[in-house]
Design a protein around this motif. Structure first.
Motif, mmCIF file in Angstrom:
data_model
loop_
_atom_site.group_PDB
_atom_site.id
_atom_site.type_symbol
_atom_site.label_atom_id
_atom_site.label_comp_id
_atom_site.label_asym_id
_atom_site.label_seq_id
_atom_site.Cartn_x
_atom_site.Cartn_y
_atom_site.Cartn_z
ATOM 1 N N LEU A 1 0.841 -1.196 0.000
ATOM 2 C CA LEU A 1 0.000 0.000 0.000
ATOM 3 C C LEU A 1 0.882 1.254 0.000
ATOM 4 O O LEU A 1 0.627 2.217 -0.733
ATOM 5 C CB LEU A 1 -0.898 -0.026 1.246
ATOM 6 N N TYR A 2 1.926 1.218 0.802
ATOM 7 C CA TYR A 2 2.857 2.353 0.852
ATOM 8 C C TYR A 2 3.612 2.506 -0.471
ATOM 9 O O TYR A 2 3.848 3.633 -0.944
ATOM 10 C CB TYR A 2 3.847 2.155 2.006
ATOM 11 N N GLY A 3 3.975 1.374 -1.068
ATOM 12 C CA GLY A 3 4.697 1.439 -2.333
ATOM 13 C C GLY A 3 3.887 2.091 -3.436
ATOM 14 O O GLY A 3 4.438 2.803 -4.296
ATOM 15 N N VAL A 4 2.581 1.891 -3.431
ATOM 16 C CA VAL A 4 1.724 2.459 -4.469
ATOM 17 C C VAL A 4 1.382 3.911 -4.171
ATOM 18 O O VAL A 4 1.399 4.769 -5.065
ATOM 19 C CB VAL A 4 0.438 1.621 -4.616
ATOM 20 N N THR A 5 1.063 4.201 -2.920
ATOM 21 C CA THR A 5 0.554 5.539 -2.577
ATOM 22 C C THR A 5 1.662 6.487 -2.146
ATOM 23 O O THR A 5 1.490 7.712 -2.219
ATOM 24 C CB THR A 5 -0.479 5.434 -1.443
ATOM 25 N N PHE B 1 -6.267 7.328 1.360
ATOM 26 C CA PHE B 1 -7.642 7.382 0.834
ATOM 27 C C PHE B 1 -7.710 8.257 -0.412
ATOM 28 O O PHE B 1 -8.323 7.889 -1.426
ATOM 29 C CB PHE B 1 -8.588 7.906 1.915
ATOM 30 N N LYS B 2 -7.060 9.431 -0.350
ATOM 31 C CA LYS B 2 -7.086 10.342 -1.501
ATOM 32 C C LYS B 2 -6.366 9.741 -2.709
ATOM 33 O O LYS B 2 -6.821 9.870 -3.852
ATOM 34 C CB LYS B 2 -6.438 11.673 -1.121
ATOM 35 N N THR B 3 -5.247 9.062 -2.454
ATOM 36 C CA THR B 3 -4.467 8.487 -3.552
ATOM 37 C C THR B 3 -5.181 7.299 -4.177
ATOM 38 O O THR B 3 -5.186 7.134 -5.409
ATOM 39 C CB THR B 3 -3.081 8.055 -3.050
ATOM 40 N N VAL B 4 -5.787 6.461 -3.328
ATOM 41 C CA VAL B 4 -6.488 5.271 -3.833
ATOM 42 C C VAL B 4 -7.669 5.661 -4.708
ATOM 43 O O VAL B 4 -8.033 4.943 -5.650
ATOM 44 C CB VAL B 4 -6.941 4.384 -2.646
ATOM 45 N N ALA B 5 -8.275 6.805 -4.405
ATOM 46 C CA ALA B 5 -9.415 7.254 -5.204
ATOM 47 C C ALA B 5 -9.006 7.727 -6.594
ATOM 48 O O ALA B 5 -9.858 7.901 -7.477
ATOM 49 C CB ALA B 5 -10.143 8.384 -4.458
ATOM 50 N N ASP B 6 -7.711 7.920 -6.829
ATOM 51 C CA ASP B 6 -7.213 8.349 -8.132
ATOM 52 C C ASP B 6 -7.208 7.155 -9.094
ATOM 53 O O ASP B 6 -6.567 6.130 -8.820
ATOM 54 C CB ASP B 6 -5.790 8.906 -7.982
ATOM 55 N N THR C 1 -9.995 4.045 4.955
ATOM 56 C CA THR C 1 -8.823 4.147 4.082
ATOM 57 C C THR C 1 -9.056 3.582 2.681
ATOM 58 O O THR C 1 -8.721 4.218 1.685
ATOM 59 C CB THR C 1 -7.624 3.410 4.717
ATOM 60 N N LEU C 2 -9.619 2.395 2.596
ATOM 61 C CA LEU C 2 -9.699 1.680 1.312
ATOM 62 C C LEU C 2 -11.124 1.590 0.772
ATOM 63 O O LEU C 2 -11.449 0.669 0.014
ATOM 64 C CB LEU C 2 -9.117 0.267 1.474
ATOM 65 N N LEU C 3 -11.956 2.546 1.112
ATOM 66 C CA LEU C 3 -13.340 2.525 0.617
ATOM 67 C C LEU C 3 -13.425 2.593 -0.902
ATOM 68 O O LEU C 3 -14.292 1.948 -1.500
ATOM 69 C CB LEU C 3 -14.127 3.676 1.246
ATOM 70 N N PRO C 4 -12.533 3.336 -1.598
ATOM 71 C CA PRO C 4 -12.599 3.326 -3.072
ATOM 72 C C PRO C 4 -12.358 1.947 -3.688
ATOM 73 O O PRO C 4 -12.715 1.721 -4.852
ATOM 74 C CB PRO C 4 -11.494 4.305 -3.477
ATOM 75 N N LEU C 5 -11.744 1.032 -2.948
ATOM 76 C CA LEU C 5 -11.524 -0.329 -3.446
ATOM 77 C C LEU C 5 -12.628 -1.275 -2.998
ATOM 78 O O LEU C 5 -12.412 -2.485 -2.863
ATOM 79 C CB LEU C 5 -10.166 -0.853 -2.953
#
Length: 499
Positions: free
Chosen positions: A194-198, A207-212, A278-282
């Motif tokens: 998760l840290y590697g991606v965001t 949360f903001k990054t995952v929504a992208d 945190t991971l609601l967009p997923l």
């Protein structure tokens, strides 16, 4: 550190400092306590100061309960440079965790004294595990969540294996430690992906990054699988459940209660912080995983419990099925009613668990542990009030009105139907009907079988009175659940709005 940072973490600081001081003070406070005949003493056993540590621990826990209740009206805030968050959700769960540990210590005192386990290190380890739960519940950063998780887990590993002269206890401690380390590795690996991606450890930034939509979804999906696997272990749901029955059965009943009650609230908080905050967009990725875990837990937990004759092992499989219901409550996304129903379920399950294991410890005595169905035979003929307490607890676990278990299950089922998961609601009802068999079997043994041996009730009058109050609360909240439900809904709504 600013003033509001200190205010946010003040209860945790008080608990940490007080626990360390109690551990040191126990060495210098002498107390005359006779050793238990026939019980081997070990190098860690010391009668010095255990009464002192116990008394001040109860005062400390009472203070923390009132402190967190007093903070229920405070707005959500993030402190310590985004590492720690204090909101109505965390304050309510922390207050309930304190109550659970307080009641557990009161129920456990006589049981521990009879087995030479009533020692300062037992109480200190329980308080350190509670501190870990506090940090976990209020984590606003992946590192804070992991730190709280390990701080909660490490003392419980030691508690499980504390009765080192007992082979089952040592075996349970080793299994719990090895499987717990494996699950922590899964969770940490998922967090690292998760840290590697965001590129961030902060839950809000993630949360903001995952929504992208431009993120690497494949890596995120792999990380999510490891995170859900780690969460599933901490909740004890299928197929990551094999440690639960062995640890429940092998640990002393007092330690089993420490594992079965308050840590469930912290595990629910971890589930909420990671998946919802945190991971609601997923959602499309983790919701099918939760559906699978919930259905498997309901079916496997209830069906396997039928074959158990050891009560603690039966309650372990029951806990697996009950956590399946908690997962079902997390499926109705963007619905604070559903999340509050899951929260209400977790809190009321802990309340019922306290009464159930409190009764088992009351029926245990020096040289005898009430762990099998035979130990409950004819309880109504010898002690009808305690048989009634057992009946109330079994009815609540089964979800039979007018107990609180019925209100909790009904709330989750309503949330499922509102979210158009009717098929899952039907499966949950069928699984509950299967589970009612082994709960009612306990009631049958208590009321209709003849006693096989003398049944004595141990414990202080205060502990017995508290156990009676516990059973009355299970009934009263079941009849009038609106107060606690509204509290959960208000805390969840203000937390979601604040985040």
């Amino acid at each position: 550190m600013q003033a509001f940072d200190l205010y946010a973490i003040l209860p945790e600081l008080v608990l940490l400092v007080a626990t360390c001081l109690l551990l040191v003070a126990s060495v210098y406070v002498r107390e005359r306590v006779s050793s238990t005949p026939g019980v081997e003493q070990d190098i860690f056993h010391t009668p010095r100061g255990v009464g002192f540590v116990y008394f001040f621990s109860l005062i400390l826990l009472a203070y923390l309960i009132f402190a967190f209740i007093g903070r229920m009206g405070d707005p959500a805030l993030v402190a310590m440079n985004g590492l720690f968050q204090s909101d109505p959700f965390s304050n309510l769960l922390k207050a309930c965790s304190c109550i659970a540990v307080l009641v557990s210590l009161i129920y456990s005192k006589q049981y521990l004294m009879d087995r030479a386990l009533f020692r300062p290190d037992f109480i200190v380890l329980a308080l350190l595990a509670l501190l870990g739960q506090f940090v976990l519940i209020s984590g606003a950063n992946l590192l804070t969540l992991y730190l709280g998780l390990e701080l909660m887990a490490l003392p419980t590993y030691a508690l499980v294996a504390m009765r080192h002269s007992n082979e089952k206890s040592v075996e349970a401690g080793i299994k719990y430690f090895i499987l717990g380390a494996l699950a922590s590795g899964f969770l940490l690996y998922g967090m690292s992906m998760l840290y590697g991606v965001t590129g961030s450890l902060d839950l809000i930034e993630i949360f903001k990054t995952v929504a992208d939509p431009r993120i690497n979804h494949l890596v995120m999906a792999f990380g999510l699988v490891f995170i859900v696997a780690g969460l599933a272990f901490k909740l004890g749901v299928v197929p990551f459940h094999m440690w639960v029955p062995d640890v429940y059965q092998g640990a002393p009943t007092a330690v089993t209660l420490m594992i079965a009650a308050a840590p469930k609230l912290a595990a629910f908080a971890l589930l909420f912080r990671l998946l919802v905050n945190t991971l609601l967009p997923l959602l499309g990725d983790w919701q099918p995983m939760l559906v699978l875990l919930a259905v498997l837990s309901l079916v496997v937990g209830n069906v396997t419990a039928i074959a158990q004759t050891n009560i603690k092992r039966m309650l372990a499989y029951s806990a697996i099925a009950q956590m399946g219901f908690v997962l079902l409550g997390m499926l109705s996304v963007f619905d604070d009613h559903a999340f509050s129903a899951a929260m209400f379920y977790a809190i009321t399950y802990v309340l019922t668990t306290l009464g159930t294991f409190g009764l088992l410890m009351a029926l245990s005595r020096k040289g005898y542990d009430c762990e099998t169905l035979n130990g409950l035979k004819g309880l109504n003929k010898k002690h009808p009030w305690f048989a009634f307490i057992g009946l109330v607890m079994m009815f609540s676990l089964a979800g039979i009105p007018p107990t609180v278990g019925f209100a909790a299950k009904l709330g989750v089922l309503e949330a499922l139907v509102d979210a158009e998961h009717t098929f899952l609601a039907v499966i949950a009802v069928i699984a509950s009907l299967i589970g009612a068999f082994y709960y009612l079997r306990v009631v049958k043994v208590m009321y209709f079988d003849e006693p096989e041996h003398e049944i004595a009730i141990s414990g202080s009058g205060f502990a017995k009175g508290l156990l009676s109050l516990n059973s009355i609360l299970v009934l009263v909240i079941g009849i009038v659940p609106a107060g606690l439900m509204s509290l959960c809904l208000d805390a969840m709504r203000r937390t979601l709005l604040g985040s």
